[in-house]
Design a protein around this motif. Structure first.
Motif, mmCIF file in Angstrom:
data_model
loop_
_atom_site.group_PDB
_atom_site.id
_atom_site.type_symbol
_atom_site.label_atom_id
_atom_site.label_comp_id
_atom_site.label_asym_id
_atom_site.label_seq_id
_atom_site.Cartn_x
_atom_site.Cartn_y
_atom_site.Cartn_z
ATOM 1 N N GLU A 213 -6.078 -10.833 -13.381
ATOM 2 C CA GLU A 213 -5.300 -9.587 -13.257
ATOM 3 C C GLU A 213 -4.919 -9.288 -11.805
ATOM 4 O OE1 GLU A 213 -4.175 -7.578 -15.857
ATOM 5 O OE2 GLU A 213 -4.797 -9.392 -16.912
ATOM 6 N N VAL A 214 -5.426 -10.106 -10.883
ATOM 7 C CA VAL A 214 -5.224 -9.836 -9.453
ATOM 8 C C VAL A 214 -4.266 -10.875 -8.876
ATOM 9 C CG1 VAL A 214 -6.383 -9.554 -7.221
ATOM 10 C CG2 VAL A 214 -7.560 -8.890 -9.339
ATOM 11 N N ASN A 215 -3.014 -10.512 -8.685
ATOM 12 C CA ASN A 215 -2.032 -11.468 -8.158
ATOM 13 C C ASN A 215 -2.298 -11.808 -6.705
ATOM 14 O OD1 ASN A 215 -0.865 -11.222 -10.621
ATOM 15 N ND2 ASN A 215 1.029 -10.260 -9.929
ATOM 16 N N THR A 216 -2.686 -10.797 -5.931
ATOM 17 C CA THR A 216 -2.892 -10.975 -4.492
ATOM 18 C C THR A 216 -4.284 -10.462 -4.140
ATOM 19 O OG1 THR A 216 -0.557 -10.285 -4.286
ATOM 20 C CG2 THR A 216 -1.806 -10.587 -2.234
ATOM 21 N N PRO A 217 -5.243 -11.353 -3.944
ATOM 22 C CA PRO A 217 -6.589 -10.860 -3.594
ATOM 23 C C PRO A 217 -6.557 -10.015 -2.317
ATOM 24 C CG PRO A 217 -6.673 -13.186 -4.184
ATOM 25 C CD PRO A 217 -5.211 -12.822 -4.084
ATOM 26 N N ILE A 218 -7.463 -9.026 -2.277
ATOM 27 C CA ILE A 218 -7.548 -8.164 -1.094
ATOM 28 C C ILE A 218 -8.067 -8.995 0.085
ATOM 29 C CG2 ILE A 218 -8.540 -6.032 -0.166
ATOM 30 C CD1 ILE A 218 -7.105 -5.330 -2.684
ATOM 31 N N ARG B 124 2.442 5.120 -4.943
ATOM 32 C CA ARG B 124 1.071 5.631 -4.837
ATOM 33 C C ARG B 124 0.500 5.797 -6.245
ATOM 34 N NH1 ARG B 124 0.940 8.946 0.234
ATOM 35 N NH2 ARG B 124 3.041 8.834 1.100
ATOM 36 N N ILE B 125 -0.809 5.690 -6.338
ATOM 37 C CA ILE B 125 -1.462 5.847 -7.643
ATOM 38 C C ILE B 125 -2.728 6.683 -7.478
ATOM 39 C CG2 ILE B 125 -2.498 4.683 -9.643
ATOM 40 C CD1 ILE B 125 -0.949 2.153 -8.855
ATOM 41 N N VAL B 126 -2.865 7.696 -8.311
ATOM 42 C CA VAL B 126 -4.125 8.429 -8.453
ATOM 43 C C VAL B 126 -4.733 8.010 -9.789
ATOM 44 C CG1 VAL B 126 -5.175 10.699 -8.808
ATOM 45 C CG2 VAL B 126 -3.349 10.414 -7.110
ATOM 46 N N THR B 127 -5.998 7.644 -9.785
ATOM 47 C CA THR B 127 -6.662 7.205 -11.012
ATOM 48 C C THR B 127 -7.895 8.078 -11.235
ATOM 49 O OG1 THR B 127 -5.955 4.955 -10.473
ATOM 50 C CG2 THR B 127 -7.603 5.198 -12.226
ATOM 51 N N LEU B 128 -7.929 8.755 -12.356
ATOM 52 C CA LEU B 128 -9.034 9.656 -12.682
ATOM 53 C C LEU B 128 -9.782 9.041 -13.864
ATOM 54 C CD1 LEU B 128 -6.902 12.927 -12.405
ATOM 55 C CD2 LEU B 128 -8.457 12.005 -10.682
ATOM 56 N N GLY B 129 -10.939 8.406 -13.555
ATOM 57 C CA GLY B 129 -11.649 7.639 -14.587
ATOM 58 C C GLY B 129 -12.763 8.430 -15.189
ATOM 59 N N GLY B 130 -13.488 7.745 -16.050
ATOM 60 C CA GLY B 130 -13.606 6.328 -16.249
ATOM 61 C C GLY B 130 -14.619 5.705 -15.288
ATOM 62 N N ALA C 226 -5.055 -3.845 -7.541
ATOM 63 C CA ALA C 226 -4.335 -5.122 -7.588
ATOM 64 C C ALA C 226 -2.833 -4.890 -7.399
ATOM 65 C CB ALA C 226 -4.616 -5.828 -8.920
ATOM 66 N N TYR C 227 -2.297 -3.906 -8.095
ATOM 67 C CA TYR C 227 -0.868 -3.597 -7.966
ATOM 68 C C TYR C 227 -0.531 -3.183 -6.535
ATOM 69 C CZ TYR C 227 3.379 -0.852 -7.981
ATOM 70 O OH TYR C 227 4.611 -0.337 -7.641
ATOM 71 N N LEU C 228 -1.337 -2.260 -5.985
ATOM 72 C CA LEU C 228 -0.998 -1.712 -4.659
ATOM 73 C C LEU C 228 -1.049 -2.795 -3.580
ATOM 74 C CD1 LEU C 228 -2.851 1.745 -4.863
ATOM 75 C CD2 LEU C 228 -0.360 1.400 -4.691
ATOM 76 N N ASN C 229 -1.994 -3.739 -3.687
ATOM 77 C CA ASN C 229 -2.050 -4.784 -2.658
ATOM 78 C C ASN C 229 -0.816 -5.677 -2.714
ATOM 79 O OD1 ASN C 229 -3.306 -6.030 -0.440
ATOM 80 N ND2 ASN C 229 -4.087 -7.671 -1.760
ATOM 81 N N THR C 230 -0.345 -5.965 -3.920
ATOM 82 C CA THR C 230 0.906 -6.732 -4.026
ATOM 83 C C THR C 230 2.069 -5.891 -3.519
ATOM 84 O OG1 THR C 230 0.023 -7.975 -5.895
ATOM 85 C CG2 THR C 230 2.428 -7.935 -5.644
ATOM 86 N N ARG C 231 2.097 -4.617 -3.905
ATOM 87 C CA ARG C 231 3.181 -3.697 -3.499
ATOM 88 C C ARG C 231 3.304 -3.639 -1.976
ATOM 89 N NH1 ARG C 231 6.041 -1.038 -1.342
ATOM 90 N NH2 ARG C 231 6.937 1.038 -1.636
ATOM 91 N N TYR C 232 2.157 -3.694 -1.271
ATOM 92 C CA TYR C 232 2.183 -3.594 0.196
ATOM 93 C C TYR C 232 1.959 -4.958 0.856
ATOM 94 C CZ TYR C 232 2.647 1.357 -0.573
ATOM 95 O OH TYR C 232 3.144 2.573 -0.971
ATOM 96 N N GLY C 233 2.407 -6.001 0.181
ATOM 97 C CA GLY C 233 2.486 -7.334 0.788
ATOM 98 C C GLY C 233 1.150 -7.927 1.199
ATOM 99 N N GLY C 234 0.084 -7.569 0.483
ATOM 100 C CA GLY C 234 -1.225 -8.159 0.790
ATOM 101 C C GLY C 234 -1.917 -7.528 1.984
ATOM 102 N N GLY D 157 -5.585 -2.404 12.114
ATOM 103 C CA GLY D 157 -4.179 -2.003 12.014
ATOM 104 C C GLY D 157 -3.761 -1.695 10.581
ATOM 105 N N ILE D 158 -4.649 -1.032 9.853
ATOM 106 C CA ILE D 158 -4.353 -0.735 8.441
ATOM 107 C C ILE D 158 -3.357 0.415 8.346
ATOM 108 C CG2 ILE D 158 -5.374 0.234 6.328
ATOM 109 C CD1 ILE D 158 -7.859 -1.563 7.064
ATOM 110 N N ALA D 159 -2.264 0.169 7.658
ATOM 111 C CA ALA D 159 -1.222 1.197 7.510
ATOM 112 C C ALA D 159 -1.299 1.871 6.152
ATOM 113 C CB ALA D 159 0.154 0.564 7.701
ATOM 114 N N HIS D 160 -1.633 1.109 5.123
ATOM 115 C CA HIS D 160 -1.679 1.635 3.753
ATOM 116 C C HIS D 160 -3.080 1.431 3.192
ATOM 117 C CE1 HIS D 160 2.609 0.498 4.409
ATOM 118 N NE2 HIS D 160 2.742 1.750 3.983
ATOM 119 N N LEU D 161 -3.664 2.524 2.751
ATOM 120 C CA LEU D 161 -5.068 2.486 2.344
ATOM 121 C C LEU D 161 -5.225 2.993 0.912
ATOM 122 C CD1 LEU D 161 -8.039 2.095 3.619
ATOM 123 C CD2 LEU D 161 -8.074 4.603 3.610
#
Lengths: 272, 272
Positions: free
Chosen positions: B131-136, B66-72, B82-90, B185-189
């Protein structure tokens, strides 16, 4: 010269880095729903006295020549001003930049923040007054940006003969304050800067801009009428003519930060 | 589960303490008077790409769940999403809570913050896209609080068939978003929360409330129309139905803090 900074996290992170020791005085937040009690005429009196004494101890640990205080409400300036006046042999000049005179007593008003200058003069709540070893010389006090006051405050101002430069007289020039410094021969000056001296239409983080406050809130409390650039110019001019040994910033109300904090703590991955 | 927080000091101190590692991506402030240049159609392009890559490296060092990003600005969400979509198989679901669709390209608009969701779809500046290995997956994207857009943005939205729940549809209920999560059927958001989705009359620290801005500034840029409590309720409802693995907070503009900082740094004992 040796400066300590007494800091508050809401305000301190916005100041340039301190070039001397930094002390933080712990302030216990009221529990959710907790109502502070009026004790001997003062809201949360025991806590306020405890905090003032903690500030005094922090200062006496260092015995500095100069103090920066980043508050907190106006009462944060009790211990620094009291210490500095003793440190400089009772000759400290005090420039009180504020829309309010801060000379009420528990008999008039239950908030300690409105009593701090009175205590520094030796008038008011006995425990606040007992924190002041050497009362400030009344001719060494000058208000800046003070335009209106309650009758009970006016009586104190008259009794002590406190000097005043209103916002109009300082809009284009610092002369009313510079002349006072010259006339009184003030060598060491402490500045109390209550940001509510600023026009709330031009500077957001003050009490009067509390989000969601009723339209008729604080209608009987005078608003500040100075601009940030006017106060900056005044304080810079003052620093060019005498030795500024104290600066306290009080009553900064970070409404935006509070709104952001209240929202973030309820969000997924952030809520506890 | 393992969470990292990517933090910005303006915003991070207002969030509850992180319960995992914290990374800070350095952002070089422009020098006084420095004007950023448009490079290949993007303002400050080299710096933005450098920051996005630094964020990616910080994430890959931890490989979190999981990632929390406080920007910015909004572009802070490129590397985490980009990371999370690859992490959860697209299969990552993306809830884009924003008054603006963020699918412009350098051809349309020179600011990278308006291009981030386009890059996550594989469209736009080649260095951002790389920078996006697996497009959403396009059906896994839903806008919340988006009410208006430019024609060129509308064309992208139509081409990709991106779903949308406007502010009116979410005023009293989270159903439009909850139904989408169920249907797909979204499991990871992952949630992108641009605070400019909030009504600037009800939430101060957004672009449109910049102090001193001309009355006709940003007249052609849609304002947000949601309330803080509506977004909080939406995000809490969402978190009750699926696994929230990402949250980014973007475009918080601390005007009050900036005003206070600009004043403090000019005062005696604080000026350098």
């Amino acid at each position: 010269m040796y400066t300590i900074t007494i800091s508050d996290r809401n305000c301190a992170w916005l100041a340039p880095p301190a070039d001397g020791p930094v002390e933080t005085i712990p302030v216990t937040e009221p529990k959710p729903g907790e109502i502070l009690e009026i004790e001997n005429g003062m809201l949360g009196r025991a806590a306020l006295i405890r905090q003032a004494r903690a500030a005094r101890e922090a200062i006496e640990k260092h015995r500095p020549d100069r103090i920066v205080t980043l508050g907190g409400d106006c009462l944060v300036d009790l211990a620094p001003m009291a210490y500095l006046n003793t440190r400089y042999g009772g000759t400290l000049g005090v420039l009180w930049v504020d829309a309010h005179p801060d000379v009420l007593t528990p008999k008039d008003f239950a908030q300690g923040n409105a009593q701090v200058l009175g205590a520094l003069l030796g008038k008011g709540d006995s425990d606040l007054v007992s924190e002041v070893n050497t009362p400030i010389k009344t001719s060494h006090i000058k208000y800046a940006g003070l335009d209106a006051w309650m009758p009970v405050e006016g009586a104190v101002i008259n009794t002590f003969g406190l000097r005043r430069a209103g916002s109009d007289s300082l809009a284009e020039t610092s002369a009313p304050v510079l002349n006072w410094i010259a006339d009184e021969g003030i060598a060491h000056l402490a500045i109390h800067f209550d940001v509510d001296v600023l026009d709330p239409a031009k500077f957001g983080p003050v009490l009067f801009n509390k989000p969601g406050a009723p339209a008729d809130a604080w209608t009987d409390v005078p608003r500040g009428r100075m601009l940030p650039d006017q106060v900056v110019r005044l304080l810079q001019d003052v620093a060019a003519t005498c030795d500024v040994v104290g600066l306290a910033i009080a009553e900064y109300m970070p409404w935006e930060a509070i709104a952001m904090h209240n929202m973030l703590r309820k969000l997924p991955l952030l809520a506890g």
